[in-house]
Motif scaffolding. Sequence first.
Motif, PDB file in Angstrom:
ATOM      1  N   PRO A   1       0.811  -1.221   0.000  1.00 49.10           N
ATOM      2  CA  PRO A   1       0.000   0.000   0.000  1.00 49.10           C
ATOM      3  C   PRO A   1       0.841   1.267   0.000  1.00 49.10           C
ATOM      4  O   PRO A   1       0.328   2.346  -0.314  1.00 49.10           O
ATOM      5  CB  PRO A   1      -0.831  -0.129   1.283  1.00 49.10           C
ATOM      6  N   MET A   2       2.138   1.139   0.326  1.00 52.28           N
ATOM      7  CA  MET A   2       3.007   2.312   0.333  1.00 52.28           C
ATOM      8  C   MET A   2       3.337   2.808  -1.075  1.00 52.28           C
ATOM      9  O   MET A   2       3.893   3.890  -1.236  1.00 52.28           O
ATOM     10  CB  MET A   2       4.305   1.993   1.087  1.00 52.28           C
ATOM     11  N   VAL A   3       2.995   2.024  -2.105  1.00 53.28           N
ATOM     12  CA  VAL A   3       3.261   2.458  -3.479  1.00 53.28           C
ATOM     13  C   VAL A   3       2.532   3.760  -3.781  1.00 53.28           C
ATOM     14  O   VAL A   3       3.061   4.643  -4.484  1.00 53.28           O
ATOM     15  CB  VAL A   3       2.856   1.358  -4.478  1.00 53.28           C
ATOM     16  N   SER A   4       1.354   3.937  -3.217  1.00 51.94           N
ATOM     17  CA  SER A   4       0.597   5.159  -3.488  1.00 51.94           C
ATOM     18  C   SER A   4       1.311   6.395  -2.961  1.00 51.94           C
ATOM     19  O   SER A   4       1.146   7.487  -3.501  1.00 51.94           O
ATOM     20  CB  SER A   4      -0.801   5.061  -2.864  1.00 51.94           C
ATOM     21  N   GLN A   5       2.108   6.242  -1.907  1.00 52.46           N
ATOM     22  CA  GLN A   5       2.824   7.374  -1.331  1.00 52.46           C
ATOM     23  C   GLN A   5       4.220   7.549  -1.918  1.00 52.46           C
ATOM     24  O   GLN A   5       4.698   8.670  -2.050  1.00 52.46           O
ATOM     25  CB  GLN A   5       2.946   7.201   0.180  1.00 52.46           C
ATOM     26  N   LEU A   6       4.872   6.433  -2.220  1.00 48.19           N
ATOM     27  CA  LEU A   6       6.294   6.494  -2.576  1.00 48.19           C
ATOM     28  C   LEU A   6       6.602   6.038  -3.997  1.00 48.19           C
ATOM     29  O   LEU A   6       7.748   6.153  -4.450  1.00 48.19           O
ATOM     30  CB  LEU A   6       7.099   5.626  -1.599  1.00 48.19           C
ATOM     31  N   GLY A   7       5.620   5.514  -4.708  1.00 52.85           N
ATOM     32  CA  GLY A   7       5.872   4.948  -6.030  1.00 52.85           C
ATOM     33  C   GLY A   7       6.517   5.905  -7.003  1.00 52.85           C
ATOM     34  O   GLY A   7       7.310   5.494  -7.863  1.00 52.85           O
ATOM     35  N   GLN A   8       6.203   7.206  -6.887  1.00 53.06           N
ATOM     36  CA  GLN A   8       6.787   8.182  -7.819  1.00 53.06           C
ATOM     37  C   GLN A   8       8.301   8.296  -7.671  1.00 53.06           C
ATOM     38  O   GLN A   8       8.968   8.820  -8.566  1.00 53.06           O
ATOM     39  CB  GLN A   8       6.148   9.547  -7.583  1.00 53.06           C
ATOM     40  N   TYR A   9       8.828   7.826  -6.532  1.00 51.50           N
ATOM     41  CA  TYR A   9      10.269   7.916  -6.283  1.00 51.50           C
ATOM     42  C   TYR A   9      10.978   6.586  -6.545  1.00 51.50           C
ATOM     43  O   TYR A   9      12.124   6.407  -6.125  1.00 51.50           O
ATOM     44  CB  TYR A   9      10.530   8.349  -4.841  1.00 51.50           C
ATOM     45  N   ALA A  10      10.323   5.675  -7.212  1.00 50.57           N
ATOM     46  CA  ALA A  10      10.905   4.341  -7.445  1.00 50.57           C
ATOM     47  C   ALA A  10      10.664   3.902  -8.882  1.00 50.57           C
ATOM     48  O   ALA A  10       9.899   2.966  -9.135  1.00 50.57           O
ATOM     49  CB  ALA A  10      10.329   3.340  -6.457  1.00 50.57           C
ATOM     50  N   PRO A  11      11.300   4.548  -9.865  1.00 52.63           N
ATOM     51  CA  PRO A  11      11.036   4.217 -11.266  1.00 52.63           C
ATOM     52  C   PRO A  11      11.643   2.901 -11.726  1.00 52.63           C
ATOM     53  O   PRO A  11      11.231   2.361 -12.753  1.00 52.63           O
ATOM     54  CB  PRO A  11      11.658   5.395 -12.020  1.00 52.63           C
ATOM     55  N   LYS A  12      12.629   2.364 -10.995  1.00 57.79           N
ATOM     56  CA  LYS A  12      13.264   1.114 -11.416  1.00 57.79           C
ATOM     57  C   LYS A  12      12.923   0.008 -10.424  1.00 57.79           C
ATOM     58  O   LYS A  12      12.706   0.255  -9.233  1.00 57.79           O
ATOM     59  CB  LYS A  12      14.782   1.288 -11.509  1.00 57.79           C
ATOM     60  N   GLY A  13      12.892  -1.213 -10.934  1.00 63.12           N
ATOM     61  CA  GLY A  13      12.547  -2.325 -10.063  1.00 63.12           C
ATOM     62  C   GLY A  13      12.918  -3.674 -10.627  1.00 63.12           C
ATOM     63  O   GLY A  13      13.682  -3.781 -11.588  1.00 63.12           O
ATOM     64  N   ASP A  14      12.359  -4.694 -10.013  1.00 65.44           N
ATOM     65  CA  ASP A  14      12.658  -6.090 -10.341  1.00 65.44           C
ATOM     66  C   ASP A  14      11.340  -6.848 -10.339  1.00 65.44           C
ATOM     67  O   ASP A  14      10.807  -7.188  -9.271  1.00 65.44           O
ATOM     68  CB  ASP A  14      13.633  -6.649  -9.306  1.00 65.44           C
ATOM     69  N   GLU A  15      10.806  -7.100 -11.514  1.00 71.29           N
ATOM     70  CA  GLU A  15       9.503  -7.741 -11.630  1.00 71.29           C
ATOM     71  C   GLU A  15       9.521  -9.148 -11.024  1.00 71.29           C
ATOM     72  O   GLU A  15       8.540  -9.577 -10.395  1.00 71.29           O
ATOM     73  CB  GLU A  15       9.087  -7.804 -13.096  1.00 71.29           C
TER      74      GLU A  15
ATOM     75  N   HIS B   1      16.001  11.508  -3.669  1.00 74.66           N
ATOM     76  CA  HIS B   1      14.836  12.327  -3.367  1.00 74.66           C
ATOM     77  C   HIS B   1      14.712  12.501  -1.853  1.00 74.66           C
ATOM     78  O   HIS B   1      14.757  11.519  -1.094  1.00 74.66           O
ATOM     79  CB  HIS B   1      13.568  11.675  -3.914  1.00 74.66           C
ATOM     80  N   ALA B   2      14.507  13.723  -1.409  1.00 75.47           N
ATOM     81  CA  ALA B   2      14.419  14.008   0.032  1.00 75.47           C
ATOM     82  C   ALA B   2      13.311  13.225   0.730  1.00 75.47           C
ATOM     83  O   ALA B   2      13.521  12.738   1.854  1.00 75.47           O
ATOM     84  CB  ALA B   2      14.235  15.511   0.240  1.00 75.47           C
ATOM     85  N   PRO B   3      12.105  13.055   0.144  1.00 77.20           N
ATOM     86  CA  PRO B   3      11.078  12.270   0.837  1.00 77.20           C
ATOM     87  C   PRO B   3      11.487  10.819   1.088  1.00 77.20           C
ATOM     88  O   PRO B   3      11.050  10.219   2.075  1.00 77.20           O
ATOM     89  CB  PRO B   3       9.880  12.359  -0.117  1.00 77.20           C
ATOM     90  N   VAL B   4      12.306  10.251   0.209  1.00 78.10           N
ATOM     91  CA  VAL B   4      12.783   8.885   0.432  1.00 78.10           C
ATOM     92  C   VAL B   4      13.704   8.848   1.639  1.00 78.10           C
ATOM     93  O   VAL B   4      13.600   7.966   2.507  1.00 78.10           O
ATOM     94  CB  VAL B   4      13.497   8.340  -0.821  1.00 78.10           C
ATOM     95  N   ARG B   5      14.610   9.797   1.721  1.00 76.27           N
ATOM     96  CA  ARG B   5      15.538   9.830   2.850  1.00 76.27           C
ATOM     97  C   ARG B   5      14.784  10.004   4.165  1.00 76.27           C
ATOM     98  O   ARG B   5      15.112   9.366   5.172  1.00 76.27           O
ATOM     99  CB  ARG B   5      16.566  10.948   2.650  1.00 76.27           C
ATOM    100  N   GLU B   6      13.768  10.846   4.155  1.00 71.79           N
ATOM    101  CA  GLU B   6      12.966  11.051   5.361  1.00 71.79           C
ATOM    102  C   GLU B   6      12.201   9.783   5.724  1.00 71.79           C
ATOM    103  O   GLU B   6      12.122   9.404   6.903  1.00 71.79           O
ATOM    104  CB  GLU B   6      11.998  12.212   5.150  1.00 71.79           C
ATOM    105  N   PHE B   7      11.653   9.095   4.737  1.00 73.10           N
ATOM    106  CA  PHE B   7      10.913   7.855   4.991  1.00 73.10           C
ATOM    107  C   PHE B   7      11.821   6.809   5.628  1.00 73.10           C
ATOM    108  O   PHE B   7      11.440   6.148   6.613  1.00 73.10           O
ATOM    109  CB  PHE B   7      10.322   7.318   3.686  1.00 73.10           C
TER     110      PHE B   7
END
Length: 549
Positions: free
Chosen positions: A241-255, A266-272
Amino acid sequence: MPVTITDHAVAAHDSFDLELEFPLGAGVGLWTPEARGHRTLPPDWANRTTTSLVQSAPVVVLHDAEGIALWGLACSEVVGEISISGGVSEEHKSVRLSLHAAAESGDRVVRVATTDAPAPLGEVVGELSAWLGEVNQITALPLPRAATEPVFSTWYTYTQDVNHDNVVAEGRMAAELGCRSLFVDDGWQVGGHGRGYGRCGEWIPDTDKFPDLRATVDELRGLEVDTVLWIAPLLLGMDSPMVSQLGQYAPKGDERNRMWILDPRHAPVREFVASTCARIVTDYGVAGLKIDFLNNAMVYAGEVVDNPGEGFVADVGEAMRMMLGQVRSRLAEAGLAEPIIEFRQPYVSPAITAYGNCIRVGDCPADAVVNRQGSLDLRLFVREVAVHADPLMWARDGGAVAVAQQFQSTFFSVPQVSMPLATLDDEQRKTLAHQLRLWRDWREVALFGRLSVQGSELGYTHARAVHDRRAVVAVWRPELVNLTDLDVDEVLVLNGSTVDGLLLRDVDDWEPVSCWGPSGVPTESDAPAPAFGTVVLRPRPGRASRQRP
């Protein structure tokens, strides 16, 4: 040992580029902090790496077959990204290296340290590590005594199938063996099953496994066992459920593993990340955190971001420095001034010691050779921390040797036991108890003694540590053990080879005091130390004093 420092002024908006050439001499191996792949002599056209705060460090040392460093190189850029390429030049019969760092907005000075006087590999690596710490003004995270205690790890024991009952049961048995901390690895959190990371991001307990995680931690504390929790705060599960808050800061991944990777620039990631780590410590009363997968942030190295937002930092290494600094501050504010913080290879530079005090070998299940390589590499390079072995596992049908082999390969680091203790037969249980007791008796020498090594190009064949007039000497191949230059009162010799007995130079100078087989059963002293056994030696009366090496 003489160290030459050269300063390279780099103007704003210019990249740093440096070409270097060193003599090949009788070199047989290029030592680097993360030499897990190629430990000998790579060609200059096939060797390139990028270092940063969470990816090794810019250090290269050429050594010969006797363990003597012929020259060494270190670059002051241990936080920001720097690429190093090169190796043996076919045309020039030398070692050619290229260093590159991207342009920055301001002027800067990049410093490079070199040594060219032959000296033991451990001394040169240590000198360059100390210089990196000084030039970067690194203040190490305090090292609590608990970080140097034997660990029970749940990872290879249960992987993600952990729960209150098995954790407390293992903690009780481990405490009887002398383990004083228990690392609850991946699996305690919601969605922690099936080897996937699809629900990472909430970092709350799976209440089916741990109805009251704080009560579990308190019960372990009653056994005099500290609890450390695993967390991978840069992983964002695709089903979280955290994707709705943080997904914009995670463009790369592992399907395949159902996860995104948060971009710490990104500053919000560091704060999280900082607030999450502090919350876990506060809510569950743990003694520390095993913070994993930080090196995954390197997928964003050099990536350009459009409209990044306030507080964005372009360099991954610098962003990670800021993030981990926030974690350290938040933990202190939460009342944990001396937490146990474990990181693992490949983020192993002196700079990382400001944020973690347990530096662990990368995953190598049951691989005693790689565990030995990694633990000795770390012991040579990172100071003021406790080097931890990768959790030790072995085959239950392997007898005493299977257990002793793991311990002797990693004796110069803190052992992490990771086997279901109730399933061990009497022989392996007895061997485990003996090996842990032996390590605890020699812990100060093993962890903090002055370390010297030989055979890095072969995965290390010989190592010794000297501290407070005691020494530990380990050999992993049947070879002559030279103790003539040791001026100590007691020596523990580990025979990590498959050959019974040890060939000691000037054996008449030393008197065997205790000799054990792998399981701790006493053996005859006239042929000391059977295969995977040990012997304690003391100087015979009248032995001439020797200078320490």
